[in-house]
Design a protein around this motif. Structure first.
Motif, PDB file in Angstrom:
ATOM      1  N   LYS A   1       0.935  -1.284  -0.022  1.00 39.87           N
ATOM      2  CA  LYS A   1      -0.096   0.126   0.059  1.00 39.87           C
ATOM      3  C   LYS A   1       0.841   1.157   0.079  1.00 39.87           C
ATOM      4  CE  LYS A   1      -3.522   2.231   2.862  1.00 39.87           C
ATOM      5  NZ  LYS A   1      -4.447   2.057   3.999  1.00 39.87           N
ATOM      6  N   GLY A   2       1.818   1.137   0.818  1.00 39.46           N
ATOM      7  CA  GLY A   2       2.877   2.322   0.860  1.00 39.46           C
ATOM      8  C   GLY A   2       3.415   2.583  -0.548  1.00 39.46           C
ATOM      9  N   PHE A   3       3.899   1.574  -1.003  1.00 42.12           N
ATOM     10  CA  PHE A   3       4.711   1.659  -2.483  1.00 42.12           C
ATOM     11  C   PHE A   3       3.727   2.315  -3.404  1.00 42.12           C
ATOM     12  CE2 PHE A   3       5.670  -0.280  -6.762  1.00 42.12           C
ATOM     13  CZ  PHE A   3       6.879   0.265  -6.782  1.00 42.12           C
ATOM     14  N   PHE A   4       2.536   1.813  -3.298  1.00 47.12           N
ATOM     15  CA  PHE A   4       1.438   2.447  -4.584  1.00 47.12           C
ATOM     16  C   PHE A   4       1.134   3.676  -4.160  1.00 47.12           C
ATOM     17  CE2 PHE A   4      -2.875   2.703  -5.971  1.00 47.12           C
ATOM     18  CZ  PHE A   4      -2.777   2.066  -7.119  1.00 47.12           C
ATOM     19  N   THR A   5       1.100   4.141  -3.097  1.00 48.24           N
ATOM     20  CA  THR A   5       1.052   5.506  -2.840  1.00 48.24           C
ATOM     21  C   THR A   5       2.094   6.384  -3.310  1.00 48.24           C
ATOM     22  OG1 THR A   5      -0.480   4.909  -0.869  1.00 48.24           O
ATOM     23  CG2 THR A   5       0.412   7.368  -0.953  1.00 48.24           C
ATOM     24  N   PHE A   6       3.338   5.707  -3.045  1.00 48.99           N
ATOM     25  CA  PHE A   6       4.580   6.410  -3.636  1.00 48.99           C
ATOM     26  C   PHE A   6       4.583   6.621  -5.200  1.00 48.99           C
ATOM     27  CE2 PHE A   6       8.935   5.915  -5.424  1.00 48.99           C
ATOM     28  CZ  PHE A   6       9.365   7.025  -4.955  1.00 48.99           C
ATOM     29  N   VAL A   7       4.115   5.504  -5.814  1.00 55.41           N
ATOM     30  CA  VAL A   7       3.969   5.627  -7.175  1.00 55.41           C
ATOM     31  C   VAL A   7       3.247   6.715  -7.702  1.00 55.41           C
ATOM     32  CG1 VAL A   7       3.136   4.291  -9.270  1.00 55.41           C
ATOM     33  CG2 VAL A   7       4.640   3.160  -7.286  1.00 55.41           C
TER      34      VAL A   7
ATOM     35  N   MET B   1       2.759  12.222 -10.060  1.00 51.29           N
ATOM     36  CA  MET B   1       2.426  13.663 -10.145  1.00 51.29           C
ATOM     37  C   MET B   1       3.694  14.634 -10.269  1.00 51.29           C
ATOM     38  SD  MET B   1      -0.062  13.439  -6.889  1.00 51.29           S
ATOM     39  CE  MET B   1      -0.414  15.443  -6.878  1.00 51.29           C
ATOM     40  N   ILE B   2       4.732  14.065 -10.062  1.00 55.12           N
ATOM     41  CA  ILE B   2       6.085  15.067 -10.158  1.00 55.12           C
ATOM     42  C   ILE B   2       6.306  14.988 -11.535  1.00 55.12           C
ATOM     43  CG2 ILE B   2       8.649  14.907  -9.588  1.00 55.12           C
ATOM     44  CD1 ILE B   2       7.782  13.709  -6.894  1.00 55.12           C
ATOM     45  N   ILE B   3       6.176  14.044 -12.496  1.00 55.46           N
ATOM     46  CA  ILE B   3       6.834  13.917 -13.669  1.00 55.46           C
ATOM     47  C   ILE B   3       5.985  15.134 -14.506  1.00 55.46           C
ATOM     48  CG2 ILE B   3       7.015  12.748 -15.804  1.00 55.46           C
ATOM     49  CD1 ILE B   3       6.947  10.192 -14.067  1.00 55.46           C
ATOM     50  N   PRO B   4       6.856  15.871 -15.178  1.00 52.11           N
ATOM     51  CA  PRO B   4       5.850  16.874 -16.054  1.00 52.11           C
ATOM     52  C   PRO B   4       5.114  16.504 -17.201  1.00 52.11           C
ATOM     53  CG  PRO B   4       8.266  17.538 -15.869  1.00 52.11           C
ATOM     54  CD  PRO B   4       8.249  16.111 -15.116  1.00 52.11           C
ATOM     55  N   ALA B   5       3.945  16.839 -17.476  1.00 56.63           N
ATOM     56  CA  ALA B   5       3.152  16.348 -18.300  1.00 56.63           C
ATOM     57  C   ALA B   5       3.770  16.285 -19.796  1.00 56.63           C
ATOM     58  CB  ALA B   5       1.851  17.186 -18.670  1.00 56.63           C
TER      59      ALA B   5
ATOM     60  N   ILE C   1      -6.719  10.000 -21.992  1.00 53.57           N
ATOM     61  CA  ILE C   1      -5.717  10.814 -21.381  1.00 53.57           C
ATOM     62  C   ILE C   1      -5.994  11.852 -20.309  1.00 53.57           C
ATOM     63  CG2 ILE C   1      -3.887  12.461 -22.242  1.00 53.57           C
ATOM     64  CD1 ILE C   1      -3.045   9.902 -23.045  1.00 53.57           C
ATOM     65  N   LEU C   2      -6.896  12.520 -20.526  1.00 54.48           N
ATOM     66  CA  LEU C   2      -7.549  13.460 -19.513  1.00 54.48           C
ATOM     67  C   LEU C   2      -7.787  12.835 -18.331  1.00 54.48           C
ATOM     68  CD1 LEU C   2     -10.072  15.802 -21.492  1.00 54.48           C
ATOM     69  CD2 LEU C   2      -7.720  16.377 -20.720  1.00 54.48           C
ATOM     70  N   ILE C   3      -8.391  11.416 -18.500  1.00 59.26           N
ATOM     71  CA  ILE C   3      -8.762  10.829 -16.954  1.00 59.26           C
ATOM     72  C   ILE C   3      -7.408  10.328 -16.389  1.00 59.26           C
ATOM     73  CG2 ILE C   3      -9.976   8.829 -16.120  1.00 59.26           C
ATOM     74  CD1 ILE C   3     -11.955   9.136 -18.180  1.00 59.26           C
ATOM     75  N   THR C   4      -6.535   9.818 -17.207  1.00 61.23           N
ATOM     76  CA  THR C   4      -5.299   9.340 -16.495  1.00 61.23           C
ATOM     77  C   THR C   4      -4.469  10.259 -16.012  1.00 61.23           C
ATOM     78  OG1 THR C   4      -4.408   9.296 -18.605  1.00 61.23           O
ATOM     79  CG2 THR C   4      -5.449   7.293 -17.928  1.00 61.23           C
ATOM     80  N   SER C   5      -4.304  11.505 -16.504  1.00 59.58           N
ATOM     81  CA  SER C   5      -3.657  12.697 -16.018  1.00 59.58           C
ATOM     82  C   SER C   5      -4.092  13.174 -14.988  1.00 59.58           C
ATOM     83  CB  SER C   5      -3.316  13.833 -17.165  1.00 59.58           C
ATOM     84  OG  SER C   5      -4.521  14.372 -17.603  1.00 59.58           O
ATOM     85  N   GLY C   6      -5.431  13.172 -14.586  1.00 64.16           N
ATOM     86  CA  GLY C   6      -6.028  13.832 -13.343  1.00 64.16           C
ATOM     87  C   GLY C   6      -6.237  12.909 -12.236  1.00 64.16           C
ATOM     88  N   VAL C   7      -6.262  11.565 -12.436  1.00 66.55           N
ATOM     89  CA  VAL C   7      -6.626  10.650 -11.465  1.00 66.55           C
ATOM     90  C   VAL C   7      -5.701  10.525 -10.129  1.00 66.55           C
ATOM     91  CG1 VAL C   7      -6.552   7.891 -11.086  1.00 66.55           C
ATOM     92  CG2 VAL C   7      -8.101   8.866 -12.762  1.00 66.55           C
ATOM     93  N   PRO C   8      -4.441  10.784 -10.541  1.00 68.75           N
ATOM     94  CA  PRO C   8      -3.459  10.734  -9.442  1.00 68.75           C
ATOM     95  C   PRO C   8      -3.654  11.865  -8.366  1.00 68.75           C
ATOM     96  CG  PRO C   8      -2.163  10.468 -11.465  1.00 68.75           C
ATOM     97  CD  PRO C   8      -3.474  10.825 -11.842  1.00 68.75           C
ATOM     98  N   MET C   9      -3.846  12.916  -8.691  1.00 66.82           N
ATOM     99  CA  MET C   9      -4.186  14.162  -7.740  1.00 66.82           C
ATOM    100  C   MET C   9      -5.340  13.864  -7.086  1.00 66.82           C
ATOM    101  SD  MET C   9      -4.346  18.138  -8.160  1.00 66.82           S
ATOM    102  CE  MET C   9      -2.572  18.466  -8.366  1.00 66.82           C
ATOM    103  N   ALA C  10      -6.388  13.532  -7.840  1.00 71.55           N
ATOM    104  CA  ALA C  10      -7.649  13.524  -7.426  1.00 71.55           C
ATOM    105  C   ALA C  10      -7.955  12.112  -6.223  1.00 71.55           C
ATOM    106  CB  ALA C  10      -8.636  13.053  -8.567  1.00 71.55           C
ATOM    107  N   THR C  11      -6.982  11.168  -6.426  1.00 74.85           N
ATOM    108  CA  THR C  11      -7.098  10.048  -5.554  1.00 74.85           C
ATOM    109  C   THR C  11      -6.386  10.369  -4.318  1.00 74.85           C
ATOM    110  OG1 THR C  11      -6.750   8.539  -7.440  1.00 74.85           O
ATOM    111  CG2 THR C  11      -6.092   7.947  -5.125  1.00 74.85           C
TER     112      THR C  11
END
Length: 303
Positions: A131-137, A142-146, A172-182
């Motif tokens: 779980k911790g590794f998944f959160t780190f991923v 989010m750190i990688i520039p679009a 593409i829009l969904i996958t780019s927004g899911v990390p921050m929203a999660t």
């Protein structure tokens, strides 16, 4: 001054021996602005005007003729040239671009809310290995520039046969927004009491029923915050549409605005009118959902 008013009230109450309650009721105190707050309000007013000036300049320029706009002599137009808006709407085919942007934004926000709410609930409530590794991923993504992911995303869509398609762009829009929203939704679910879920489980409710009927209604401020943030991101997206689409009938409004940016036939006033038209849906959405937006962003800031 406040001290004198309070003193007057006390003296008036002491001089009335009859004990009439109407005379002893407290008088309304005058609210005075402290001197140190005058400067703060002044700075806030200057900041508000600075933020509004580009919008006012855009609106003024859209109502001017090309000669007035290029001369830059006055911010106030000599006349209201509404024909510029008609030209922008008809020549720029803004109806097609606006309908595309509305469809892309609504579909992408709906997909992000579904995926991120379920993923955030799992990260907040379910204990599993890694779980911790998944959160780190999620944080690492989010750190990688679009723009750094454009080549990989385009290659993946090319292999799937989804280039120059609405489905590929929405994914593409969904996958780019899911990390921050999660991560936002996880912070809301962590703060909810577990006793509600345990009580519903004792009453025989299934996990899916508990999630849909109890957890999600309590997380409405978080859902509103995610919808606003990701909705603005999807509405203003430009680079991926520039790379992905070849067909003008599929392009969003931000990509369509570039059709007026020509060095051979400059039409700056028409471009400004088209820009005003493009921001109207965002302003209308904000006015309609202002209460939920403020509550959601405020609650998200406290998490």
């Amino acid at each position: 001054m406040v001290t004198s008013l309070v003193g007057t009230e006390k003296n008036g109450a002491a001089e009335d021996p009859s004990g009439d309650s109407r005379d002893q009721s407290p008088r309304p105190r005058r609210r005075r602005i402290r001197a140190n707050r005058v400067g703060l309000y002044g700075l806030l007013g200057v900041a508000a005007l600075t933020a509004l000036f580009p919008l006012l300049w855009m609106l003024s320029g859209s109502l001017q003729t090309q000669d007035e706009l290029l001369s830059g002599d006055s911010l106030i137009p000599s006349g209201f040239h509404w024909k510029t808006y008609v030209t922008a709407w008809t020549d720029g085919d803004l109806g097609t671009y606006l309908s595309n942007s509305v469809f892309y934004t609504l579909t992408a926000v709906l997909g992000i809310l579904v995926v991120s709410s379920m993923a955030g609930y799992v990260l907040a409530r379910v204990e599993f290995w890694g779980k911790g590794f998944f959160t780190f991923v999620i944080l690492a993504v989010m750190i990688i520039p679009a723009p750094a992911m454009f080549l990989a995303q385009y290659r993946l869509l090319l292999d799937l046969g989804l280039t120059n398609s609405r489905l590929g762009y929405i994914l593409i829009l969904i996958t780019s927004g899911v990390p921050m929203a999660t991560l936002i939704m996880r912070s809301f679910f962590v703060g909810q009491p577990r006793e509600l879920e345990e009580s519903a489980a004792l009453d025989g409710a299934s996990p899916l029923r508990i999630f849909a009927s109890i957890i999600l209604p309590l997380a409405r401020p978080g859902l509103a915050a995610v919808a606003v943030i990701q909705g603005l991101h999807a509405w203003n997206e430009y680079l991926m549409a520039l790379v992905l689409f070849d067909d003008n009938s599929l392009m969003p409004i931000q990509r369509g605005l570039t059709s007026f940016n020509s060095a051979e036939t400059p039409q700056q006033q028409v471009l400004l009118a088209a820009t005003v038209i493009s921001v109207v849906p965002v302003i209308v959405f904000y006015l309609l959902a202002q209460r939920n937006i403020v509550n959601g962003l405020g609650a998200g800031a406290l998490k």
